[in-house]
Write a protein that holds these residues in place. Structure first.
Motif, PDB file in Angstrom:
ATOM      1  N   PHE A  19       0.958  -1.260  -0.081  1.00 52.17           N
ATOM      2  CA  PHE A  19      -0.027  -0.043  -0.027  1.00 52.17           C
ATOM      3  C   PHE A  19       0.831   1.378   0.076  1.00 52.17           C
ATOM      4  N   GLU A  20       0.095   2.398  -0.340  1.00 55.99           N
ATOM      5  CA  GLU A  20       1.056   3.613  -0.025  1.00 55.99           C
ATOM      6  C   GLU A  20       0.262   4.464   0.395  1.00 55.99           C
ATOM      7  N   VAL A  21       0.981   5.488   1.175  1.00 58.41           N
ATOM      8  CA  VAL A  21       0.403   6.489   2.130  1.00 58.41           C
ATOM      9  C   VAL A  21       0.913   7.692   1.861  1.00 58.41           C
ATOM     10  N   PRO A  22       0.200   8.699   1.538  1.00 62.66           N
ATOM     11  CA  PRO A  22       0.888  10.097   1.051  1.00 62.66           C
ATOM     12  C   PRO A  22       1.562  10.451   2.391  1.00 62.66           C
ATOM     13  N   ILE A  23       2.871  11.204   2.390  1.00 57.29           N
ATOM     14  CA  ILE A  23       3.625  11.813   3.277  1.00 57.29           C
ATOM     15  C   ILE A  23       3.958  13.129   3.192  1.00 57.29           C
ATOM     16  N   SER A  24       4.336  13.729   4.080  1.00 58.82           N
ATOM     17  CA  SER A  24       4.941  15.111   3.931  1.00 58.82           C
ATOM     18  C   SER A  24       6.204  14.970   3.580  1.00 58.82           C
ATOM     19  N   TYR A  25       7.117  15.927   2.997  1.00 57.05           N
ATOM     20  CA  TYR A  25       8.350  15.643   2.530  1.00 57.05           C
ATOM     21  C   TYR A  25       9.072  17.249   2.367  1.00 57.05           C
ATOM     22  N   SER A  26      10.313  17.152   3.220  1.00 59.14           N
ATOM     23  CA  SER A  26      11.201  18.627   3.270  1.00 59.14           C
ATOM     24  C   SER A  26      12.466  18.243   2.618  1.00 59.14           C
ATOM     25  N   GLY A  27      12.332  18.197   1.465  1.00 60.23           N
ATOM     26  CA  GLY A  27      13.846  17.745   0.788  1.00 60.23           C
ATOM     27  C   GLY A  27      14.740  18.755   1.136  1.00 60.23           C
ATOM     28  N   ARG A  28      16.257  18.205   0.938  1.00 56.78           N
ATOM     29  CA  ARG A  28      17.200  19.222   1.235  1.00 56.78           C
ATOM     30  C   ARG A  28      18.081  19.234  -0.098  1.00 56.78           C
ATOM     31  N   THR A  29      18.686  20.562  -0.139  1.00 57.02           N
ATOM     32  CA  THR A  29      19.780  20.500  -1.345  1.00 57.02           C
ATOM     33  C   THR A  29      21.014  19.650  -1.126  1.00 57.02           C
TER      34      THR A  29
END
Length: 516
Positions: free
Chosen positions: A223-233
């Motif tokens: 299954f998949e669940v939407p998650i928050s994401y705060s990528g970095r450079t």
């Protein structure tokens, strides 16, 4: 309620790791988690990560060891509990990569579920609570946290990097036929026993396609669940780069071809898993026995359900095995099949057999009784759960003179002739309604590989060739001058057999008692 092991690989994250680990404490508020285990593996960091981990551990009352015990290049640095979280701190003596750090942590995992959590701040553990909820409510085997499935918040960053992720996900979906949106996600949560049974060999970011492809080949419910994401450079410390993208392309090709999806175990799961790569052959077997199946069916030795899928639906169908990994896969089939039940049934133990009112009208037992010491007692156990007018469908390997190395590796204790099979059936309280001679085309190949070349495994190319040519084999099999590789006996209980009780392991069978 369930328990969760969080695997945290760490390499040169002195500025972020303490905050990342502290975020895990949000999981203590989850109503679905009764126990949390955080396993942190410092992959021989060269910066100040070790000192930061020590300070973090000591703040939570975890004793830090100056010289912890070292085993296979892994040093124990700390172990203790803070609130609901059990903390385990390990350190690699030599840098081994993310995949090796994951394997080190996984070996210590004791939770029912396991998830990977990076030591940076791109992912937030608050999303893990929703991931765990899916396991509880949907009987999932694996849940991926997707950064591209519409989360509440996602940092807008690195467009070309996202294109690369989506392309790799597309290729992985193509080879697995699973419609994921984010194969490269760090948040991959898997049932621990399933994860431990998968041989993971990648030491770097190739771990992501490897694990995804092998889960798909194991027919896991993903299954998949939407998650928050705060990528970095990259200036902020992001480690994955374009070179890892090319490595991932090769990994997708490699693991798409490979069928090494089981660790070695006592059940021969890997060997049987390879045989499952011939679905057309399984269809041939199912088509052969389907006309003899009724509506209340017990299947013994179902494996991962290759035959089960082809014989359902039925009024009642019970699939069974003794391999816990197979039972896990079979349980996944029951979610949308209300007529299907799954249970552990040992053919040698009468008390392990399920019961239905009036008895089963069909017991299917293919390639099972040649594995056990007491085949007479096993057939009597099968007889004990049949209705008076029921049928047992028994497939066994044919030809004692063919017994060789392939039989040895499969755990075959014997091969049968038609005469010995008929005598066995009679001793167990059956009359033989019909004997089908199945798979003559397989006789020369078995003789060559098992008797002449003395091979102890089936080549993947051989299995794929078998699958490709099965439609031709089905047409010509009865015309070939070879003996059959297997016999399929259709058995009906006799009146005398009805009076016999199930046999437990160690109890002499009817033929043994008569001899005594």
């Amino acid at each position: 309620m369930t328990s969760l092991s969080v695997l945290v690989p760490v390499y040169n994250e002195q500025h972020l790791v303490a905050t990342s680990l502290a975020r895990l404490e949000v999981l203590e508020g989850s109503p679905h988690l009764e126990r949390i285990q955080a396993i942190v593996v410092d992959d021989s960091s060269r910066d100040g990560t070790a000192a930061v981990l020590r300070a973090f551990a000591e703040q939570r009352g975890v004793q830090w060891l100056e010289d912890g015990p070292i085993e296979s290049g892994v040093e124990l640095k700390g172990h203790g509990r803070s609130g609901k979280i059990e903390w385990v701190f390990l350190r690699h003596v030599l840098n081994g990569g993310k995949g090796r750090a994951i394997r080190t942590a996984l070996a210590e995992a004791t939770g029912e579920l396991t998830v990977i959590h990076d030591a940076d701040l791109e992912y937030h553990p608050k999303d893990l609570a929703r991931i765990v909820k899916v396991f509880v409510e949907e009987q999932a085997d694996a849940v991926f946290g997707s950064r591209f499935a519409g989360a509440e918040a996602r940092r807008a960053l690195l467009f070309r990097h996202e294109l690369g992720n989506r392309f790799l996900t597309f290729l992985t979906n193509w080879v697995t036929n699973v419609n994921l949106t984010d194969m490269e996600t760090c948040y991959k949560a898997v049932r621990t026993d399933l994860l431990k049974s998968i041989p993971i060999i990648s030491n770097d970011f190739r771990l992501e396609p490897e694990l995804t492809i092998k889960l798909a080949k194991r027919e896991a419910r993903i299954f998949e669940v939407p998650i928050s994401y705060s990528g970095r450079t990259y200036q902020e410390g992001k480690k994955i780069n374009w070179r890892d993208g090319f490595k991932a392309l090769w990994a997708i090709l490699r693991f798409a071809i490979s069928d090494r999806v089981y660790t070695d175990d006592a059940y021969g799961s890997q060997i049987l898993g390879r045989l499952a790569r011939a679905p057309r052959f399984n269809a041939w077997m199912a088509d052969t026995i389907r006309p003899f199946c009724g509506q209340r069916v017990l299947e013994i030795g179902s494996g991962t359900g290759n035959l089960t899928r082809r014989l359902v639906p039925r009024q009642t169908y019970v699939a069974s095995d003794i391999n816990p990994l197979y039972l896990q896969t079979l349980n996944g089939l029951t979610v949308d099949r209300p007529y299907l039940d799954v249970t552990l049934t040992d053919v040698t133990r009468g008390d392990s057999f399920p019961q239905v009112p009036g008895g089963f009208d069909t017991v299917v037992c293919l390639n099972v009784i040649e594995h056990v010491d007491d085949d007479h007692g096993s057939l009597r156990n099968i007889r004990s759960v049949l209705s008076a007018d029921g049928k047992a469908i028994i497939l066994v390997p044919h030809g004692p003179g063919l017994l060789g190395t392939l039989d040895e590796v499969l755990g075959h204790k014997r091969r049968y002739t038609e005469e010995t099979l008929r005598r066995l059936a009679k001793d167990a309280g059956f009359e033989v309604a019909e004997v089908l001679r199945f798979n003559r085309v397989g006789w020369p190949a078995w003789w060559l590989n098992g008797k002449v070349l003395r091979r102890k495994q089936f080549g993947l190319f051989q299995i794929l060739t078998l699958n490709a040519l099965t439609p031709v084999f089905r047409l010509v099999d009865k015309l070939l001058p070879f003996p059959p590789l297997s016999l399929i006996a259709i058995l009906r209980p006799t009146t005398a057999g009805a009076a016999e009780a199930p046999v437990e392991p160690g109890e002499p069978s009817a033929s043994t008692q008569a001899t005594a």
